[in-house]
Each structure stands twice: as C-alpha cells, then as structure tokens.
Design a protein around this motif. Sequence first.
Motif, mmCIF file in Angstrom:
data_model
loop_
_atom_site.group_PDB
_atom_site.id
_atom_site.type_symbol
_atom_site.label_atom_id
_atom_site.label_comp_id
_atom_site.label_asym_id
_atom_site.label_seq_id
_atom_site.Cartn_x
_atom_site.Cartn_y
_atom_site.Cartn_z
ATOM 1 N N ASN A 121 5.819 10.992 8.224
ATOM 2 C CA ASN A 121 6.065 10.939 9.662
ATOM 3 C C ASN A 121 7.537 10.865 10.040
ATOM 4 O O ASN A 121 7.889 11.137 11.172
ATOM 5 C CB ASN A 121 5.334 9.755 10.288
ATOM 6 C CG ASN A 121 3.838 9.908 10.221
ATOM 7 O OD1 ASN A 121 3.320 11.014 10.124
ATOM 8 N ND2 ASN A 121 3.140 8.792 10.262
ATOM 9 N N LYS A 122 8.384 10.437 9.131
ATOM 10 C CA LYS A 122 9.802 10.250 9.453
ATOM 11 C C LYS A 122 10.646 11.178 8.591
ATOM 12 O O LYS A 122 10.424 11.298 7.401
ATOM 13 C CB LYS A 122 10.234 8.803 9.197
ATOM 14 C CG LYS A 122 9.526 7.792 10.078
ATOM 15 C CD LYS A 122 10.081 6.409 9.847
ATOM 16 C CE LYS A 122 9.299 5.334 10.517
ATOM 17 N NZ LYS A 122 9.332 5.325 11.944
ATOM 18 N N ASP A 123 11.607 11.812 9.206
ATOM 19 C CA ASP A 123 12.535 12.659 8.471
ATOM 20 C C ASP A 123 13.828 11.877 8.287
ATOM 21 O O ASP A 123 14.727 11.930 9.115
ATOM 22 C CB ASP A 123 12.784 13.964 9.224
ATOM 23 C CG ASP A 123 13.662 14.927 8.439
ATOM 24 O OD1 ASP A 123 14.063 14.597 7.303
ATOM 25 O OD2 ASP A 123 13.957 16.005 8.974
ATOM 26 N N PHE A 124 13.891 11.108 7.204
ATOM 27 C CA PHE A 124 15.052 10.258 6.965
ATOM 28 C C PHE A 124 16.324 11.070 6.762
ATOM 29 O O PHE A 124 17.402 10.631 7.145
ATOM 30 C CB PHE A 124 14.814 9.344 5.761
ATOM 31 C CG PHE A 124 13.775 8.299 6.029
ATOM 32 C CD1 PHE A 124 14.023 7.254 6.893
ATOM 33 C CD2 PHE A 124 12.534 8.358 5.423
ATOM 34 C CE1 PHE A 124 13.063 6.293 7.155
ATOM 35 C CE2 PHE A 124 11.572 7.402 5.671
ATOM 36 C CZ PHE A 124 11.849 6.365 6.537
ATOM 37 N N ASP A 126 0.844 -1.191 0.000
ATOM 38 C CA ASP A 126 0.000 0.000 0.000
ATOM 39 C C ASP A 126 0.883 1.245 0.000
ATOM 40 O O ASP A 126 1.462 1.606 1.015
ATOM 41 C CB ASP A 126 -0.923 -0.029 1.225
ATOM 42 C CG ASP A 126 -1.970 1.067 1.198
ATOM 43 O OD1 ASP A 126 -1.794 2.047 0.443
ATOM 44 O OD2 ASP A 126 -2.962 0.935 1.934
ATOM 45 N N MET A 127 0.989 1.901 -1.153
ATOM 46 C CA MET A 127 1.855 3.068 -1.277
ATOM 47 C C MET A 127 1.327 4.255 -0.489
ATOM 48 O O MET A 127 2.085 5.168 -0.165
ATOM 49 C CB MET A 127 2.056 3.425 -2.758
ATOM 50 C CG MET A 127 2.844 2.362 -3.536
ATOM 51 S SD MET A 127 4.380 1.803 -2.743
ATOM 52 C CE MET A 127 5.425 3.232 -2.948
ATOM 53 N N ASP A 128 0.035 4.259 -0.158
ATOM 54 C CA ASP A 128 -0.505 5.315 0.707
ATOM 55 C C ASP A 128 0.109 5.208 2.103
ATOM 56 O O ASP A 128 0.423 6.217 2.735
ATOM 57 C CB ASP A 128 -2.030 5.227 0.801
ATOM 58 C CG ASP A 128 -2.708 5.601 -0.511
ATOM 59 O OD1 ASP A 128 -2.090 6.337 -1.311
ATOM 60 O OD2 ASP A 128 -3.853 5.164 -0.720
ATOM 61 N N ILE A 129 0.285 3.985 2.581
ATOM 62 C CA ILE A 129 0.927 3.772 3.888
ATOM 63 C C ILE A 129 2.392 4.194 3.810
ATOM 64 O O ILE A 129 2.906 4.841 4.715
ATOM 65 C CB ILE A 129 0.794 2.307 4.348
ATOM 66 C CG1 ILE A 129 -0.677 1.985 4.654
ATOM 67 C CG2 ILE A 129 1.671 2.032 5.568
ATOM 68 C CD1 ILE A 129 -0.953 0.535 4.995
ATOM 69 N N VAL A 130 3.047 3.860 2.710
ATOM 70 C CA VAL A 130 4.448 4.248 2.532
ATOM 71 C C VAL A 130 4.562 5.775 2.527
ATOM 72 O O VAL A 130 5.452 6.339 3.175
ATOM 73 C CB VAL A 130 5.038 3.638 1.239
ATOM 74 C CG1 VAL A 130 6.453 4.145 0.990
ATOM 75 C CG2 VAL A 130 5.028 2.116 1.310
ATOM 76 N N ALA A 131 3.652 6.448 1.837
ATOM 77 C CA ALA A 131 3.658 7.918 1.813
ATOM 78 C C ALA A 131 3.445 8.481 3.217
ATOM 79 O O ALA A 131 4.070 9.482 3.595
ATOM 80 C CB ALA A 131 2.582 8.431 0.863
ATOM 81 N N VAL A 170 9.899 8.633 -8.537
ATOM 82 C CA VAL A 170 10.030 9.404 -7.305
ATOM 83 C C VAL A 170 8.626 9.627 -6.754
ATOM 84 O O VAL A 170 7.748 10.123 -7.456
ATOM 85 C CB VAL A 170 10.715 10.763 -7.561
ATOM 86 C CG1 VAL A 170 10.798 11.578 -6.287
ATOM 87 C CG2 VAL A 170 12.088 10.562 -8.174
ATOM 88 N N PHE A 171 8.415 9.247 -5.495
ATOM 89 C CA PHE A 171 7.132 9.426 -4.839
ATOM 90 C C PHE A 171 7.211 10.637 -3.920
ATOM 91 O O PHE A 171 8.150 10.764 -3.143
ATOM 92 C CB PHE A 171 6.759 8.183 -4.022
ATOM 93 C CG PHE A 171 6.559 6.966 -4.878
ATOM 94 C CD1 PHE A 171 5.321 6.703 -5.422
ATOM 95 C CD2 PHE A 171 7.600 6.096 -5.132
ATOM 96 C CE1 PHE A 171 5.129 5.575 -6.220
ATOM 97 C CE2 PHE A 171 7.424 4.979 -5.923
ATOM 98 C CZ PHE A 171 6.182 4.720 -6.466
ATOM 99 N N TYR A 172 6.210 11.526 -4.001
ATOM 100 C CA TYR A 172 6.166 12.729 -3.180
ATOM 101 C C TYR A 172 5.187 12.554 -2.027
ATOM 102 O O TYR A 172 4.323 11.684 -2.056
ATOM 103 C CB TYR A 172 5.757 13.934 -4.043
ATOM 104 C CG TYR A 172 6.733 14.192 -5.173
ATOM 105 C CD1 TYR A 172 7.928 14.853 -4.950
ATOM 106 C CD2 TYR A 172 6.449 13.755 -6.461
ATOM 107 C CE1 TYR A 172 8.820 15.081 -5.984
ATOM 108 C CE2 TYR A 172 7.335 13.980 -7.503
ATOM 109 C CZ TYR A 172 8.515 14.641 -7.254
ATOM 110 O OH TYR A 172 9.392 14.859 -8.268
ATOM 111 N N THR A 173 5.321 13.406 -1.022
ATOM 112 C CA THR A 173 4.494 13.298 0.172
ATOM 113 C C THR A 173 3.030 13.613 -0.089
ATOM 114 O O THR A 173 2.177 13.259 0.712
ATOM 115 C CB THR A 173 5.015 14.222 1.289
ATOM 116 O OG1 THR A 173 5.072 15.560 0.791
ATOM 117 C CG2 THR A 173 6.381 13.776 1.770
ATOM 118 N N ASP A 174 2.720 14.263 -1.207
ATOM 119 C CA ASP A 174 1.310 14.546 -1.514
ATOM 120 C C ASP A 174 0.673 13.440 -2.347
ATOM 121 O O ASP A 174 -0.340 13.639 -2.996
ATOM 122 C CB ASP A 174 1.174 15.893 -2.236
ATOM 123 C CG ASP A 174 1.857 15.911 -3.601
ATOM 124 O OD1 ASP A 174 2.526 14.916 -3.957
ATOM 125 O OD2 ASP A 174 1.717 16.921 -4.301
#
Length: 138
Positions: A79-82, A69-74, A125-129
């Motif tokens: 939530n995390k600042d890698f 689930d890419m929504d969970i990954v997003a 590339v996946f963005y936070t939005d």
Amino acid sequence: MSLREKIESLIIGLGLTSTRFADYIGVNRPIISHILSGRNKASLEIIQKIVSKFPELGFNWISDDEELDMDIVAQIVKNKDFNALFSSFYSSRESNENKSPDNDTEILNSQAFKNGNKTIQKIVVFYTDNTFSTFDPS
C-alpha cells in the motif's frame, strides 16, 4: 520474540533502513539505533509513533504473546511506496552532504557492515508476493 526483534523485523519487512524508518515515524535516528542495539527499550511514545504510521498493526503486536504478522507488513509495503516517499527527501539531503569532505564511502561501509564487533550473519528480503530470499554473506 522481543519487542526489539519485532521492530527490527518490521523495518526489514518494510524494506527500510533504520534511518529511513526513524525519519518516517518522526523520531531521531539514534533512538531507533539504540533500540535495535538493545541499549534502550522502545518507549510508549515510540510505539505510538509506529502505530500512528502503520495503523494496520494495531497495538496487539507489542504483546509478548503475539508475533509480528508479516502478512500485515507485506500488505503495508504493498500500500505504501516508500521509494517515492523518500526520493525527494534524500536527494536534497544527499546533495547537501556531497558538499562535505569526501569520506562518505568509508562511513557508509563501516555503518553497513559493522556495528561494534558485530558482523552481518544473514540478510532477509521480503517481497510483495509474500515470498522472501535469504542471503548469507559467507
């Protein structure tokens, strides 16, 4: 989607390299490299380490019947600042590596663009939005 593909998608979705992902979940870098290349399959220990670092995933995502689930990954990325997590670790590591012979650029380029006879086909590339961009090197 195979478990290898799900792990690869997770790493890409998190915006991490395989080495940073390995460092973050606490396994040796070659283990993740071997999983991603298909040489080895992910062990239960690896799956447990992934889920312990990303409990939002749960264990269902490893099932053949479930997609990642890419929504969970997003949400995890949100939530995390890698970058903050790795900035001090890598800055100290890089200062140690800079004391070695100056062939870093050649090593980085060979690892970034080649894996045996494989070449990059596409970068996503996946963005936070919850949007993404696809880059095609050709």
